[in-house]
Design a protein around this motif. Structure first.
Motif, PDB file in Angstrom:
ATOM      1  N   GLU A  11      16.121   2.681   3.424  1.00 50.46           N
ATOM      2  CA  GLU A  11      16.161   1.713   4.512  1.00 50.46           C
ATOM      3  C   GLU A  11      15.514   2.269   5.777  1.00 50.46           C
ATOM      4  OE1 GLU A  11      17.051  -1.473   4.157  1.00 50.46           O
ATOM      5  OE2 GLU A  11      17.231  -0.896   2.048  1.00 50.46           O
ATOM      6  N   GLY A  12      15.109   3.532   5.743  1.00 54.65           N
ATOM      7  CA  GLY A  12      14.372   4.119   6.852  1.00 54.65           C
ATOM      8  C   GLY A  12      12.870   3.989   6.641  1.00 54.65           C
ATOM      9  N   SER A  13      12.098   4.637   7.497  1.00 50.63           N
ATOM     10  CA  SER A  13      10.637   4.610   7.389  1.00 50.63           C
ATOM     11  C   SER A  13      10.180   5.718   6.445  1.00 50.63           C
ATOM     12  CB  SER A  13      10.008   4.790   8.778  1.00 50.63           C
ATOM     13  OG  SER A  13      10.363   3.708   9.620  1.00 50.63           O
ATOM     14  N   ASP A  14       9.538   5.320   5.361  1.00 48.40           N
ATOM     15  CA  ASP A  14       9.165   6.260   4.299  1.00 48.40           C
ATOM     16  C   ASP A  14       7.655   6.343   4.140  1.00 48.40           C
ATOM     17  OD1 ASP A  14      11.968   6.675   3.312  1.00 48.40           O
ATOM     18  OD2 ASP A  14      11.794   4.540   2.901  1.00 48.40           O
ATOM     19  N   ASN A  15       7.227   7.423   3.503  1.00 43.79           N
ATOM     20  CA  ASN A  15       5.825   7.619   3.158  1.00 43.79           C
ATOM     21  C   ASN A  15       5.761   7.842   1.647  1.00 43.79           C
ATOM     22  OD1 ASN A  15       3.140   8.438   2.865  1.00 43.79           O
ATOM     23  ND2 ASN A  15       3.113   9.481   4.840  1.00 43.79           N
ATOM     24  N   LEU A  16       5.281   6.842   0.918  1.00 44.01           N
ATOM     25  CA  LEU A  16       5.234   6.918  -0.542  1.00 44.01           C
ATOM     26  C   LEU A  16       3.792   7.033  -1.005  1.00 44.01           C
ATOM     27  CD1 LEU A  16       7.826   4.132  -1.539  1.00 44.01           C
ATOM     28  CD2 LEU A  16       8.227   6.578  -1.122  1.00 44.01           C
ATOM     29  N   LEU A  17       3.532   8.013  -1.848  1.00 40.46           N
ATOM     30  CA  LEU A  17       2.191   8.242  -2.380  1.00 40.46           C
ATOM     31  C   LEU A  17       2.237   8.192  -3.886  1.00 40.46           C
ATOM     32  CD1 LEU A  17      -0.781   9.024  -1.945  1.00 40.46           C
ATOM     33  CD2 LEU A  17      -0.065  11.429  -1.971  1.00 40.46           C
ATOM     34  N   GLY A  18       1.396   7.344  -4.463  1.00 37.61           N
ATOM     35  CA  GLY A  18       1.346   7.206  -5.904  1.00 37.61           C
ATOM     36  C   GLY A  18       0.502   8.299  -6.550  1.00 37.61           C
ATOM     37  N   THR A  19       0.300   8.154  -7.844  1.00 35.66           N
ATOM     38  CA  THR A  19      -0.469   9.124  -8.624  1.00 35.66           C
ATOM     39  C   THR A  19      -1.702   8.438  -9.207  1.00 35.66           C
ATOM     40  OG1 THR A  19       0.687   8.631 -10.699  1.00 35.66           O
ATOM     41  CG2 THR A  19       1.715  10.240  -9.211  1.00 35.66           C
ATOM     42  N   GLY A  29      13.565  -1.102   3.340  1.00 37.38           N
ATOM     43  CA  GLY A  29      13.567  -1.292   4.787  1.00 37.38           C
ATOM     44  C   GLY A  29      12.741  -0.238   5.508  1.00 37.38           C
ATOM     45  N   GLY A  30      12.593  -0.432   6.822  1.00 42.28           N
ATOM     46  CA  GLY A  30      11.848   0.526   7.627  1.00 42.28           C
ATOM     47  C   GLY A  30      10.362   0.220   7.668  1.00 42.28           C
ATOM     48  N   ASN A  31       9.667   0.894   8.579  1.00 44.91           N
ATOM     49  CA  ASN A  31       8.214   0.762   8.700  1.00 44.91           C
ATOM     50  C   ASN A  31       7.562   1.807   7.803  1.00 44.91           C
ATOM     51  OD1 ASN A  31       8.736  -1.182  10.660  1.00 44.91           O
ATOM     52  ND2 ASN A  31       8.640   0.301  12.334  1.00 44.91           N
ATOM     53  N   ASP A  32       7.256   1.390   6.591  1.00 42.67           N
ATOM     54  CA  ASP A  32       6.819   2.327   5.556  1.00 42.67           C
ATOM     55  C   ASP A  32       5.304   2.430   5.465  1.00 42.67           C
ATOM     56  OD1 ASP A  32       9.566   2.643   4.664  1.00 42.67           O
ATOM     57  OD2 ASP A  32       9.367   0.666   3.756  1.00 42.67           O
ATOM     58  N   THR A  33       4.855   3.543   4.897  1.00 45.97           N
ATOM     59  CA  THR A  33       3.454   3.743   4.554  1.00 45.97           C
ATOM     60  C   THR A  33       3.369   3.963   3.054  1.00 45.97           C
ATOM     61  OG1 THR A  33       2.966   4.754   6.707  1.00 45.97           O
ATOM     62  CG2 THR A  33       1.417   5.173   4.907  1.00 45.97           C
ATOM     63  N   ASP A  40      -3.827   1.000 -11.448  1.00 42.88           N
ATOM     64  CA  ASP A  40      -3.544  -0.390 -11.081  1.00 42.88           C
ATOM     65  C   ASP A  40      -2.083  -0.482 -10.654  1.00 42.88           C
ATOM     66  OD1 ASP A  40      -5.515  -1.610 -13.909  1.00 42.88           O
ATOM     67  OD2 ASP A  40      -6.130  -0.852 -11.960  1.00 42.88           O
ATOM     68  N   ASP A  41      -1.848  -0.538  -9.359  1.00 43.15           N
ATOM     69  CA  ASP A  41      -0.504  -0.401  -8.812  1.00 43.15           C
ATOM     70  C   ASP A  41       0.036  -1.720  -8.270  1.00 43.15           C
ATOM     71  OD1 ASP A  41      -0.581   2.535  -9.077  1.00 43.15           O
ATOM     72  OD2 ASP A  41      -2.070   2.409  -7.470  1.00 43.15           O
ATOM     73  N   ILE A  42       1.369  -1.767  -8.129  1.00 41.59           N
ATOM     74  CA  ILE A  42       2.055  -2.847  -7.428  1.00 41.59           C
ATOM     75  C   ILE A  42       2.727  -2.237  -6.207  1.00 41.59           C
ATOM     76  CG2 ILE A  42       3.902  -4.563  -7.523  1.00 41.59           C
ATOM     77  CD1 ILE A  42       3.403  -4.830 -10.504  1.00 41.59           C
ATOM     78  N   LEU A  43       2.426  -2.775  -5.028  1.00 41.09           N
ATOM     79  CA  LEU A  43       2.996  -2.273  -3.788  1.00 41.09           C
ATOM     80  C   LEU A  43       3.878  -3.342  -3.165  1.00 41.09           C
ATOM     81  CD1 LEU A  43       0.062  -0.801  -4.182  1.00 41.09           C
ATOM     82  CD2 LEU A  43       0.475   0.002  -1.864  1.00 41.09           C
ATOM     83  N   VAL A  44       5.126  -2.982  -2.882  1.00 39.84           N
ATOM     84  CA  VAL A  44       6.097  -3.898  -2.273  1.00 39.84           C
ATOM     85  C   VAL A  44       6.663  -3.204  -1.038  1.00 39.84           C
ATOM     86  CG1 VAL A  44       8.130  -5.330  -2.649  1.00 39.84           C
ATOM     87  CG2 VAL A  44       6.671  -4.709  -4.606  1.00 39.84           C
ATOM     88  N   GLY A  45       6.216  -3.606   0.126  1.00 43.21           N
ATOM     89  CA  GLY A  45       6.643  -2.932   1.340  1.00 43.21           C
ATOM     90  C   GLY A  45       8.092  -3.189   1.687  1.00 43.21           C
ATOM     91  N   GLY A  46       8.580  -4.411   1.420  1.00 40.81           N
ATOM     92  CA  GLY A  46       9.931  -4.770   1.816  1.00 40.81           C
ATOM     93  C   GLY A  46       9.988  -5.071   3.303  1.00 40.81           C
ATOM     94  N   ALA A  47      11.198  -5.057   3.880  1.00 42.32           N
ATOM     95  CA  ALA A  47      11.370  -5.379   5.293  1.00 42.32           C
ATOM     96  C   ALA A  47      10.720  -4.320   6.176  1.00 42.32           C
ATOM     97  CB  ALA A  47      12.855  -5.498   5.610  1.00 42.32           C
ATOM     98  N   GLY A  48      10.389  -4.708   7.403  1.00 39.57           N
ATOM     99  CA  GLY A  48       9.735  -3.793   8.332  1.00 39.57           C
ATOM    100  C   GLY A  48       8.240  -4.001   8.363  1.00 39.57           C
ATOM    101  N   ARG A  49       7.583  -3.355   9.315  1.00 36.95           N
ATOM    102  CA  ARG A  49       6.128  -3.465   9.441  1.00 36.95           C
ATOM    103  C   ARG A  49       5.486  -2.312   8.673  1.00 36.95           C
ATOM    104  NH1 ARG A  49       2.028  -3.596  14.698  1.00 36.95           N
ATOM    105  NH2 ARG A  49       0.486  -4.931  13.670  1.00 36.95           N
ATOM    106  N   ASP A  50       4.953  -2.627   7.513  1.00 34.16           N
ATOM    107  CA  ASP A  50       4.474  -1.606   6.586  1.00 34.16           C
ATOM    108  C   ASP A  50       2.952  -1.535   6.567  1.00 34.16           C
ATOM    109  OD1 ASP A  50       7.210  -1.227   5.646  1.00 34.16           O
ATOM    110  OD2 ASP A  50       6.955  -3.143   4.635  1.00 34.16           O
ATOM    111  N   SER A  51       2.451  -0.353   6.250  1.00 32.85           N
ATOM    112  CA  SER A  51       1.022  -0.134   6.032  1.00 32.85           C
ATOM    113  C   SER A  51       0.811   0.103   4.540  1.00 32.85           C
ATOM    114  CB  SER A  51       0.523   1.072   6.832  1.00 32.85           C
ATOM    115  OG  SER A  51       0.629   0.836   8.224  1.00 32.85           O
TER     116      SER A  51
END
Length: 211
Positions: A11-19, A29-33, A40-51
């Motif tokens: 629920e905080g701001s996270d930085n997720l990097l795929g492979t 939640g949170g403002n994620d990156t 071929d990925d699926i990206l779901v930012g969820g709540a918050g202002r995500d990049s």
């Protein structure tokens, strides 16, 4: 279907990097990156202002709730997600869970495609606001205006009425018919489920019975 387990945030701001594999990234939640890397990925930012950056491959940017990417022009609160590398020839935006029916003027269940005044950002937005003044909006870096075709955006009306659709992979979208209660027919003064296997003669006799 993906073999890799989803990469999940908090629920905080996270930085997720795929492979290099195809995988699902869930920011919550949170403002994620989020960066999908290759595959071929699926990206779901969820709540918050995500990049969101899909990286190489044909990626899907999925939005499961209107609040996943929203903006309030009255208060100035901007929670609109930013897709930084959308490729209109490969990538897709999935808003099938949100009830929008197609591209249009941004009213009555449609989404408008708007190029900003600087010409360096394309917004996909609704002008219909909720009770708190928020409306759905997301931004695509670059000039996707005029190149964002309807087949690059997954809308809810692609399914037949009564179907539930999910993205199982970036190349597969499955729609399943939701079970419905058996229709009712009158018989000898009481209700009972209609027997679809009954013969035409039997069904006719039931409909003609006195309630």
């Amino acid at each position: 279907m993906f073999d890799a387990a989803p990469a999940t945030g908090t629920e905080g701001s996270d930085n997720l990097l795929g492979t290099d594999a195809g995988e699902t990234l869930l920011g919550y939640g949170g403002n994620d990156t989020l960066n999908g890397g290759a595959g071929d990925d699926i990206l779901v930012g969820g709540a918050g202002r995500d990049s969101l950056t899909g990286g190489a491959g044909a990626d899907v940017f999925r939005f499961d709730a209107l609040s996943d990417s929203q903006r309030n022009y009255t208060t100035g609160d901007n929670q609109a997600d930013r897709i930084l590398d959308f490729d209109p020839t490969l990538d897709r935006i999935d808003v099938s869970a949100l009830g929008f029916t197609g591209l249009g003027n941004g009213r009555n269940g449609t989404l408008a495609v708007v190029l900003n005044s600087a010409g360096d950002r394309t917004d996909l937005k609704s002008y219909d606001t909720d009770a708190n003044g928020y409306s759905f909006e997301l931004s695509l870096a670059g000039t996707s205006h005029g190149r964002l075709r309807r087949d690059r955006v997954l809308f809810s009306r692609r399914a037949s009425k009564g179907d539930r659709c999910i993205i199982e992979s970036t190349r597969q979208r499955t729609c399943r018919r939701e079970p419905r209660a058996a229709p009712q027919a009158w018989n000898a003064g009481r209700m009972k489920p209609m027997n679809r296997s009954a013969t035409t003669t039997s069904s006719t006799a039931e409909r003609g019975a006195t309630p």
